[in-house]
Design a protein around this motif. Structure first.
Motif, mmCIF file in Angstrom:
data_model
loop_
_atom_site.group_PDB
_atom_site.id
_atom_site.type_symbol
_atom_site.label_atom_id
_atom_site.label_comp_id
_atom_site.label_asym_id
_atom_site.label_seq_id
_atom_site.Cartn_x
_atom_site.Cartn_y
_atom_site.Cartn_z
ATOM 1 N N ALA A 100 0.806 -1.213 0.000
ATOM 2 C CA ALA A 100 0.000 0.000 0.000
ATOM 3 C C ALA A 100 0.843 1.268 0.000
ATOM 4 C CB ALA A 100 -0.945 -0.001 1.197
ATOM 5 N N ALA A 101 2.118 1.140 0.317
ATOM 6 C CA ALA A 101 2.998 2.312 0.310
ATOM 7 C C ALA A 101 3.352 2.732 -1.115
ATOM 8 C CB ALA A 101 4.269 2.015 1.099
ATOM 9 N N GLU A 157 -10.212 1.873 -2.154
ATOM 10 C CA GLU A 157 -9.825 0.665 -1.422
ATOM 11 C C GLU A 157 -8.342 0.356 -1.517
ATOM 12 O OE1 GLU A 157 -11.027 -4.125 -1.207
ATOM 13 O OE2 GLU A 157 -12.014 -2.784 -2.657
ATOM 14 N N PHE A 158 -7.741 0.639 -2.656
ATOM 15 C CA PHE A 158 -6.341 0.262 -2.882
ATOM 16 C C PHE A 158 -5.500 1.484 -3.257
ATOM 17 C CE2 PHE A 158 -8.849 -3.552 -4.066
ATOM 18 C CZ PHE A 158 -8.331 -4.455 -3.147
ATOM 19 N N SER A 159 -4.202 1.270 -3.258
ATOM 20 C CA SER A 159 -3.270 2.335 -3.613
ATOM 21 C C SER A 159 -3.109 2.368 -5.132
ATOM 22 C CB SER A 159 -1.915 2.095 -2.923
ATOM 23 O OG SER A 159 -1.029 3.148 -3.185
ATOM 24 N N ILE A 160 -4.009 3.081 -5.794
ATOM 25 C CA ILE A 160 -4.056 3.157 -7.251
ATOM 26 C C ILE A 160 -3.455 4.480 -7.716
ATOM 27 C CG2 ILE A 160 -5.553 3.157 -9.283
ATOM 28 C CD1 ILE A 160 -5.563 0.495 -7.834
ATOM 29 N N ASP A 161 -2.638 4.407 -8.729
ATOM 30 C CA ASP A 161 -2.079 5.602 -9.338
ATOM 31 C C ASP A 161 -3.129 6.187 -10.281
ATOM 32 O OD1 ASP A 161 -0.676 7.567 -10.661
ATOM 33 O OD2 ASP A 161 1.091 6.339 -11.058
ATOM 34 N N THR A 162 -3.743 7.292 -9.897
ATOM 35 C CA THR A 162 -4.816 7.880 -10.703
ATOM 36 C C THR A 162 -4.311 8.439 -12.033
ATOM 37 O OG1 THR A 162 -4.559 9.968 -9.518
ATOM 38 C CG2 THR A 162 -6.216 8.429 -8.688
#
Length: 403
Positions: free
Chosen positions: A66-67, A147-152
């Protein structure tokens, strides 16, 4: 002798009761099917507006942290994979021979760790271009980001057939949302070209598509180029409707996609990404060949050719395989199987030999020139045209004899 006659209805009733329980249990299992693991992906249900439920498959990066920020690939299936089983949409078509996706194989995840969601539209009548499924996909993307660490800045959209139509539709309605789009066998709106001109697009289509006419892609690509865009376009001259396996397994596709960032048109990068000049003659070709400067191309069925606006590159470099049956010809001093040499500018393939890596040839144009890729690739290559026509005549003759 009367006892068996009396007990028979009771026995029948008991059997019916047991059968009813078994049917109910089977039905319950079927209802939980959409959320069962399948093809290495989680099964999930997403509830959109007005209670509309969208089944979808989710694949996560194997070493998710998640980091870190990860790209998200959104895959939209075709009409034949519609339903509610949450399996059909990933059971075939996405570049693998087994259930799953070319985007989620172990090898590709090691190079390009990413999330993938593959929603399932309940029916072709609903479709991806508008309505509940369309809106649910947008809300699902937002939910994934929460919910997740997504790169927009790295949302990649792709789809085939009905999903190709949905891909064009979504980027036309939301041009500031997606970092890259890969429609296949789809239909776009040429009047919207100026709106999406800065989105990196790689479009795929078969010239003989009986379901979605190839003119839809040709017109869309021409409109984008006229508006100043530089889309990639791969057209398979012998391709029918289902060209997506070949498209998704194009070696340069994933490296190209993964360097794209929102708001950055054709950013440069390493990792094997082909560097393709911004239009004009002399484009680096990585396709199936053609005479004089167009090159020997990538292996596999229906390999493809990239050409510049003038028709052929001015000494383009070669790809990794060749087309078969003479449909792919390298330039003078060119070489067949594997196509390991550089074509000579202006040559029509004299002295070159046919490739052997694929079953047919295709065309891909990366230039900003006018016209469709087929016209571009063939304009300066008479040897390529003659061989292609001869092969087509032989194939038709063979079909007549078989009949």
């Amino acid at each position: 002798m009367k006892r068996p006659l009396v007990s028979f209805p009771l026995t029948l009733l008991a059997c019916s009761f047991v059968f009813a329980i078994a049917v109910a249990a089977g039905s319950a299992r079927a209802q939980t099917g959409p959320t069962d693991p399948y093809a290495g992906m989680e099964g999930r249900l997403f509830t959109g507006q007005a209670g509309f439920t969208l089944p979808y498959r989710l694949a996560k990066p194997p070493a998710y942290d998640a980091a870190n920020k990860y790209p998200l690939v959104i895959f939209l299936h075709g009409s034949g994979e519609s339903g509610t089983d949450n399996r059909l949409q990933v059971s075939k078509n996405i570049g693998t021979n087994t259930p799953g996706s070319i985007f989620t194989t172990a090898a590709n995840q090691a190079k390009f760790p990413s999330f993938l969601i593959a929603p399932q539209c309940p029916s072709p009548a609903v479709g991806w271009a508008s309505g509940n499924a369309h809106e649910a996909v947008l809300k699902l993307i937002t939910a994934m980001q929460a919910e997740f660490s997504i790169d927009t800045n790295r949302l990649y959209l792709t789809g085939l057939s009905m999903g190709g139509i949905g891909t064009w539709s979504l980027i036309e309605e939301h041009p500031a949302m997606f970092a890259a789009a890969i429609p296949m066998s789809g239909i776009g709106d040429p009047t919207m070209a100026a709106k999406i001109v800065r989105i990196p697009i790689w479009d795929f289509h078969g010239a003989m598509d009986p379901s979605v006419n190839v003119s839809n892609s040709r017109n869309m690509i021409a409109a984008l180029r006229a508006a100043g865009g530089n889309p990639f376009y791969t057209e398979y001259p012998n391709g029918q409707h289902d060209i997506w396996f070949m498209g998704y397994t194009t070696p340069e596709l994933l490296p190209w996609m993964n360097v794209q960032r929102l708001g950055a048109l054709d950013p440069t990068g390493d990792g094997g990404v082909p560097v393709i000049p911004d239009g004009g003659a002399g484009d680096v070709a990585t396709g199936a060949g053609g005479g004089g400067g167009s090159t020997a191309g990538t292996s596999g069925s229906d390999a493809s050719t990239t050409s510049g606006a003038a028709g052929n590159g001015a000494a383009g470099t070669t790809g990794s395989g060749g087309g078969s049956g003479g449909a792919s010809v390298t330039g003078a001093a060119g070489q067949g199987a594997g196509g390991a040499t550089t074509g000579v500018a202006g040559s029509a393939g004299a002295g070159g030999t046919t490739g052997t890596g694929g079953s047919a040839a295709g065309t891909r144009s990366s230039s900003g020139g006018s016209g469709c890729a087929v016209a571009d690739a063939r304009a300066g290559s008479p040897t390529f045209v003659g061989l292609a026509l001869a092969l087509l005549a032989l194939a038709r003759g063979g079909r007549r004899r078989r009949r």
